[in-house]
Scaffold this motif. Structure first.
Motif, PDB file in Angstrom:
ATOM      1  N   UNK B  97       0.817  -1.223   0.000  1.00  0.00           N
ATOM      2  CA  UNK B  97       0.000   0.000   0.000  1.00  0.00           C
ATOM      3  C   UNK B  97       0.848   1.271   0.000  1.00  0.00           C
ATOM      4  N   UNK B  98       2.079   1.152   0.507  1.00  0.00           N
ATOM      5  CA  UNK B  98       2.940   2.327   0.584  1.00  0.00           C
ATOM      6  C   UNK B  98       3.884   2.439  -0.601  1.00  0.00           C
ATOM      7  N   UNK B  99       3.946   1.399  -1.386  1.00  0.00           N
ATOM      8  CA  UNK B  99       4.948   1.330  -2.445  1.00  0.00           C
ATOM      9  C   UNK B  99       4.356   1.763  -3.784  1.00  0.00           C
ATOM     10  N   UNK B 100       5.191   2.327  -4.617  1.00  0.00           N
ATOM     11  CA  UNK B 100       4.778   2.668  -5.969  1.00  0.00           C
ATOM     12  C   UNK B 100       3.892   3.886  -6.062  1.00  0.00           C
ATOM     13  N   UNK B 101       3.736   4.608  -5.001  1.00  0.00           N
ATOM     14  CA  UNK B 101       2.983   5.865  -5.063  1.00  0.00           C
ATOM     15  C   UNK B 101       3.858   6.901  -5.767  1.00  0.00           C
ATOM     16  N   UNK B 102       3.231   7.751  -6.505  1.00  0.00           N
ATOM     17  CA  UNK B 102       3.992   8.749  -7.262  1.00  0.00           C
ATOM     18  C   UNK B 102       3.349  10.127  -7.173  1.00  0.00           C
ATOM     19  N   UNK B 103       4.108  11.110  -7.524  1.00  0.00           N
ATOM     20  CA  UNK B 103       3.580  12.473  -7.551  1.00  0.00           C
ATOM     21  C   UNK B 103       4.627  13.413  -8.108  1.00  0.00           C
ATOM     22  N   UNK B 104       4.249  14.666  -8.209  1.00  0.00           N
ATOM     23  CA  UNK B 104       5.247  15.657  -8.592  1.00  0.00           C
ATOM     24  C   UNK B 104       4.859  17.015  -8.026  1.00  0.00           C
ATOM     25  N   UNK B 105       5.814  17.870  -8.005  1.00  0.00           N
ATOM     26  CA  UNK B 105       5.559  19.199  -7.452  1.00  0.00           C
ATOM     27  C   UNK B 105       6.588  20.160  -8.030  1.00  0.00           C
ATOM     28  N   UNK B 106       6.375  21.420  -7.757  1.00  0.00           N
ATOM     29  CA  UNK B 106       7.254  22.465  -8.266  1.00  0.00           C
ATOM     30  C   UNK B 106       8.014  23.076  -7.078  1.00  0.00           C
ATOM     31  N   UNK B 107       9.322  23.126  -7.187  1.00  0.00           N
ATOM     32  CA  UNK B 107      10.112  23.846  -6.172  1.00  0.00           C
ATOM     33  C   UNK B 107      10.318  25.270  -6.689  1.00  0.00           C
ATOM     34  N   UNK B 108       9.768  26.208  -5.963  1.00  0.00           N
ATOM     35  CA  UNK B 108       9.778  27.601  -6.401  1.00  0.00           C
ATOM     36  C   UNK B 108      10.940  28.365  -5.757  1.00  0.00           C
ATOM     37  N   UNK B 109      11.197  29.524  -6.279  1.00  0.00           N
ATOM     38  CA  UNK B 109      12.304  30.331  -5.744  1.00  0.00           C
ATOM     39  C   UNK B 109      12.049  30.696  -4.289  1.00  0.00           C
ATOM     40  N   UNK B 110      13.083  30.721  -3.486  1.00  0.00           N
ATOM     41  CA  UNK B 110      12.903  31.095  -2.079  1.00  0.00           C
ATOM     42  C   UNK B 110      12.491  32.555  -1.948  1.00  0.00           C
ATOM     43  N   UNK B 111      11.771  32.837  -0.901  1.00  0.00           N
ATOM     44  CA  UNK B 111      11.324  34.210  -0.655  1.00  0.00           C
ATOM     45  C   UNK B 111      11.724  34.628   0.755  1.00  0.00           C
ATOM     46  N   UNK B 112      11.649  35.899   1.003  1.00  0.00           N
ATOM     47  CA  UNK B 112      11.845  36.425   2.353  1.00  0.00           C
ATOM     48  C   UNK B 112      13.194  36.042   2.922  1.00  0.00           C
ATOM     49  N   UNK B 113      13.186  35.524   4.122  1.00  0.00           N
ATOM     50  CA  UNK B 113      14.435  35.189   4.811  1.00  0.00           C
ATOM     51  C   UNK B 113      14.878  33.750   4.562  1.00  0.00           C
ATOM     52  N   UNK B 114      14.343  33.131   3.561  1.00  0.00           N
ATOM     53  CA  UNK B 114      14.766  31.768   3.217  1.00  0.00           C
ATOM     54  C   UNK B 114      16.063  31.819   2.417  1.00  0.00           C
ATOM     55  N   UNK B 115      17.174  31.651   3.117  1.00  0.00           N
ATOM     56  CA  UNK B 115      18.484  31.657   2.472  1.00  0.00           C
ATOM     57  C   UNK B 115      19.030  30.249   2.286  1.00  0.00           C
ATOM     58  N   UNK B 116      18.207  29.270   2.672  1.00  0.00           N
ATOM     59  CA  UNK B 116      18.673  27.890   2.554  1.00  0.00           C
ATOM     60  C   UNK B 116      19.388  27.429   3.814  1.00  0.00           C
ATOM     61  N   UNK B 117      19.862  26.194   3.803  1.00  0.00           N
ATOM     62  CA  UNK B 117      20.582  25.672   4.962  1.00  0.00           C
ATOM     63  C   UNK B 117      21.962  26.310   5.095  1.00  0.00           C
ATOM     64  N   UNK B 118      22.495  26.279   6.298  1.00  0.00           N
ATOM     65  CA  UNK B 118      23.856  26.757   6.534  1.00  0.00           C
ATOM     66  C   UNK B 118      24.840  25.652   6.147  1.00  0.00           C
ATOM     67  N   UNK B 119      25.882  26.053   5.458  1.00  0.00           N
ATOM     68  CA  UNK B 119      26.939  25.130   5.052  1.00  0.00           C
ATOM     69  C   UNK B 119      28.285  25.700   5.466  1.00  0.00           C
ATOM     70  N   UNK B 120      29.291  24.854   5.492  1.00  0.00           N
ATOM     71  CA  UNK B 120      30.652  25.351   5.688  1.00  0.00           C
ATOM     72  C   UNK B 120      31.124  25.963   4.378  1.00  0.00           C
ATOM     73  N   UNK B 121      31.793  27.091   4.478  1.00  0.00           N
ATOM     74  CA  UNK B 121      32.236  27.786   3.265  1.00  0.00           C
ATOM     75  C   UNK B 121      33.390  27.025   2.605  1.00  0.00           C
ATOM     76  N   UNK B 122      33.614  27.368   1.366  1.00  0.00           N
ATOM     77  CA  UNK B 122      34.580  26.652   0.539  1.00  0.00           C
ATOM     78  C   UNK B 122      35.985  26.639   1.157  1.00  0.00           C
TER      79      UNK B 122
END
Lengths: 534, 534
Positions: B97-122
């Motif tokens: 019952x949990x297997x083979x389910x499918x879907x799709x969605x759109x990842x839109x541009x971040x807004x406001x204070x959404x800068x993404x996760x924090x990472x270590x710099x290069x």
């Protein structure tokens, strides 16, 4: 005495010696050097084409020892027996004449100052000889002393004979002006005209003579295999195969000398032709090549090697300010989780370079901070005198003209009666500036401060032993030890410390470079005796 | 704004949703949380017996995301899309019952204070959000704030909303008095009456609500997975299999939240039921379980973990004196070869315990020393007020009553205009007590010293740019910035340094807690602008 250098004896004199082995002694002290000499081919390139090893057996103990070519058709295998008793051996080689040779000898009890090789102690943070005698490292550096003239080397050895130094860092590849002899056979007159596949035995015979002479003085030879200097010759920029051959050769020649330590690199990260994987690989080559498992370290300029790697026996560091404070130095133990030697902390001298212009006071202070942090420190000096070329003890050896050595000798006398295996740092989180052995022995150091009194507190929780202590005021520069009258009988002061409520303060002379030695009163005479040394 | 929390929507509202997936949104911001909810079995032990994951695909990008059981027959998969664009997904499970389910969605541009996760710099030593916005870590610790009542949590969040803190260390297993709810299903009333194989979804729903609320405030949730406290319950003393299940569950639930960091242990070496191999193993389990690759660290009491291990993203340390001096702190970067956060450096407070009785001044000083050493520092406070149980912000959150937070906010404003990726230490070997970006920007810190002047020298060799600088005198305690009149035009002073020969000294106020900000004059108006932020 260090008289157990290898002696060439005739076959007749040996206990049991097969025909092709033309020399090998009948006995040797434990931890001495037993050497087999064999005659073999001179054709082709024996350094590259001939394999040779000997298996040494004593009871259940079995050690495979690589041999090396010493030129003129002579091959040698050097072995330092780790145990007394009868040992037998048999050679293996891809050359029939060198293979299947056998013999035996007796490893006798060590005599005189033969305490065996230095090892890291069981706790992991200090050093002792194999027989358990503590080794309190007071190091120095003379990069290219061994490559100087015999006369200059003799001068260096004379200097060392009355110095406090018991470990000396020295390069195989000279980094300053040296005698005109190279580790590799020259093929022309240009800087790069040398053959990485052919060693010059004369260079190595000379070098190992220096190792033995250091040994006779009780000085460990911390042998630097690679360094970034003398780029013109490029000895540290060989191919991996050439590096491997070099390491195996050096190990086969030198590792039987019990005073050998290996420093894979000096300022290793300054060598731009090698990456971390090369260093890791070369350590593994060395570890596999060295049947005597001598101490292994590597010295940085900026990038600290990961000393937790299993082939590292102790951490060697260069840092110009790490031992300016015990709380700076102590975490190096946490990182390495091994014994730490700050082999380079800037040098005493008058160099225009700031790494070589410490005063004697500044260098001695660094030794004391390092000591109470539970670490070890290295000396050298970079004084330029008129008429000296390459300037200094650091480069060529010769005479010491600095003011720190007598004070380091004085420090050594303090350490000689300190707890074993060594001074442990005490509560560096809380700036106690104290090392020792809790509830037995403490050294408190004040550095350049000039306090006129010290609030005498010792770390302790309520259930810890309170004890009674004597205090000595040590002037680390003027080399005096002044006992404080009477004793201090400790009681709880607060949740973290003890004091003597009747006598909470020690009066101090208000001078720089003062330390206190606080020793538990154990006998009726009030004199602390080191229970570890009983 | 942090409004992109998961919204349960009906299947009809979704862009494309298979029948069994009863909820999933049609779009989500990049770095937001996309959640699939599915109906499945309630029989047996779904936590242990049901496997579920979803494969998310966008172009060439493919991410396998583990799901988790949320009780009452509801299964969820949470995914934070790392890129904008169309994503499709399909589930896999050992339950049909949990297997083979499918879907799709759109990842839109971040807004406001959404800068993404924090990472270590290069460069390896600093932090930034995924969109490149610098992250200047000013941390705090509230171990068990999340397990307090909703009212108390609301108070903590209100406090945080006006605080400087942008990272908060918080336990999953409560270590002080908390609401009566456990991560594991209780099987009785005794301390040990809980089932390590069954999680209590209510506990985790509540906990992740706290994570989201921190996120809405722009605060990273540094989640502590294990700790040695609350030995009675023994949550940190489970079997390896139970630890693995716990880590996988927590990762599946929490890792999609972009403000999640993982702290494998707090005082990990205080947990006597685990050895180093366990920690290494659990890191590998976590790394494999977390498709979002959140930051991973571990915090010690005495034994420093080897932060060079590949699964460590940045080094977390506890040390009571490391940030009492920049030259103590800087080598931690050399050892870890990664970004360093001193998450615990003793706390501001009035605790009888010496780890919790710093003055505000002492704690702020530690932040400044750590900052100029190129490292990051953590705050907390341990004040006991009458009527407070568990005493403090450190344990339960609530109100901050210490004096350090406003000064840390002031420090943060200084850092907001400092060079990116962060302050770099400068010549700690030579006690310059300076960090910044060479020839652009310097912070010189004097700590508790009270100098009345400073000989203005900058490190530089003859070919380096000399430049002209302005100087601000920063009173780090009184939070004032006083520009020094005019500019300093540098020239060579000696082999290692520059100065303005016409103006070699800066007059200082003779007070504690002074810093200097030295900025290169770049424009006609003499005002330095951070070229990295242009």
């Amino acid at each position: 005495m260090w008289s157990r250098r290898t002696v060439m004896v005739s076959a007749a004199a040996s206990l049991a010696l097969s025909n092709a082995a033309f020399a090998a002694p009948a006995s040797v002290e434990r931890w001495g050097v037993y050497e087999i000499a064999l005659k073999g081919p001179q054709t082709g390139n024996p350094f590259d084409e001939v394999t040779l090893s000997a298996v040494f057996v004593s009871g259940a103990r079995r050690v495979v020892v690589p041999g090396f070519y010493d030129g003129e058709g002579v091959y040698r295998v050097r072995f330092s027996p780790p145990e007394t008793g009868g040992w037998s051996w048999a050679t293996q080689s891809n050359i029939r004449a060198l293979s299947g040779q056998t013999g035996r000898f007796e490893a006798t009890a060590p005599t005189g100052q033969n305490h065996g090789p230095v090892r890291v102690t069981k706790d992991g943070y200090h050093f002792a000889y194999a027989d358990g005698t503590p080794f309190r490292q007071i190091g120095t550096t003379c990069y290219a002393w061994a490559q100087q003239s015999d006369a200059k080397c003799a001068e260096t050895l004379t200097t060392l004979s009355t110095s406090p130094f018991n470990k000396l860092r020295m390069c195989i590849f000279p980094n300053v002006t040296a005698e005109s002899i190279d580790p590799f056979v020259r093929t022309g007159s240009g800087d790069r005209d040398w053959d990485a596949k052919r060693f010059d035995p004369a260079f190595f015979r000379r070098y190992e003579d220096r190792i033995r002479r250091l040994g006779a003085l009780g000085i460990e030879a911390d042998i630097i295999l690679f360094h970034p200097y003398n780029k013109a010759r490029g000895f540290s920029n060989m191919s991996r195969a050439d590096d491997e051959r070099y390491i195996r050769y050096v190990s086969a020649r030198f590792s039987a000398y019990r005073n050998v330590w290996w420093a894979m690199g000096n300022e290793y990260d300054g060598i731009k032709t090698k990456v971390m994987d090369d260093w890791d690989h070369l350590f593994q080559v060395l570890q596999a090549a060295d049947p005597h498992d001598r101490l292994r370290s590597i010295h940085n300029i900026n990038v600290y090697y990961d000393h937790r790697k299993p082939w590292i026996t102790h951490a060697s560091f260069q840092n110009g300010s790490a031992v300016l404070d015990d709380a700076r130095a102590q975490p190096y133990r946490n990182f390495a989780q091994k014994a730490v030697i700050f082999d380079e902390v800037c040098y005493e001298g008058n160099s225009v370079k700031r790494w070589g212009n410490l005063t004697g006071e500044q260098l001695v202070m660094r030794f004391w901070w390092g000591t109470i942090a539970g670490t070890y420190v290295g000396h050298s000096e970079a004084y330029s005198e008129p008429g000296r070329t390459d300037g200094s003890w650091l480069g060529q050896g010769g005479k010491l003209i600095g003011t720190s050595p007598p004070r380091l000798a004085f420090l050594k006398t303090i350490l000689d009666t300190a707890p074993t295996p060594g001074i442990e740092p005490i509560e560096t989180w809380y700036d106690k500036h104290m090392g020792g052995k809790p509830f037995e022995y403490y050294l408190r150091y004040f550095g350049a401060a000039e306090p006129t009194e010290w609030v005498f507190e010792l770390p302790g929780r309520k259930d810890d032993p309170k004890n009674t202590y004597r205090v000595d005021i040590i002037d680390t520069w003027n080399m005096t030890i002044t006992p404080v009258e009477g004793v201090f009988t400790m009681d709880i002061k607060d949740a973290y410390s003890f004091h003597d409520p009747k006598r909470p303060v020690v009066t101090l002379p208000g001078k720089k470079w003062i330390a206190l030695r606080i020793t538990r009163v154990t006998g009726k005479d009030g004199v602390w005796t080191n229970p570890d040394l009983d």
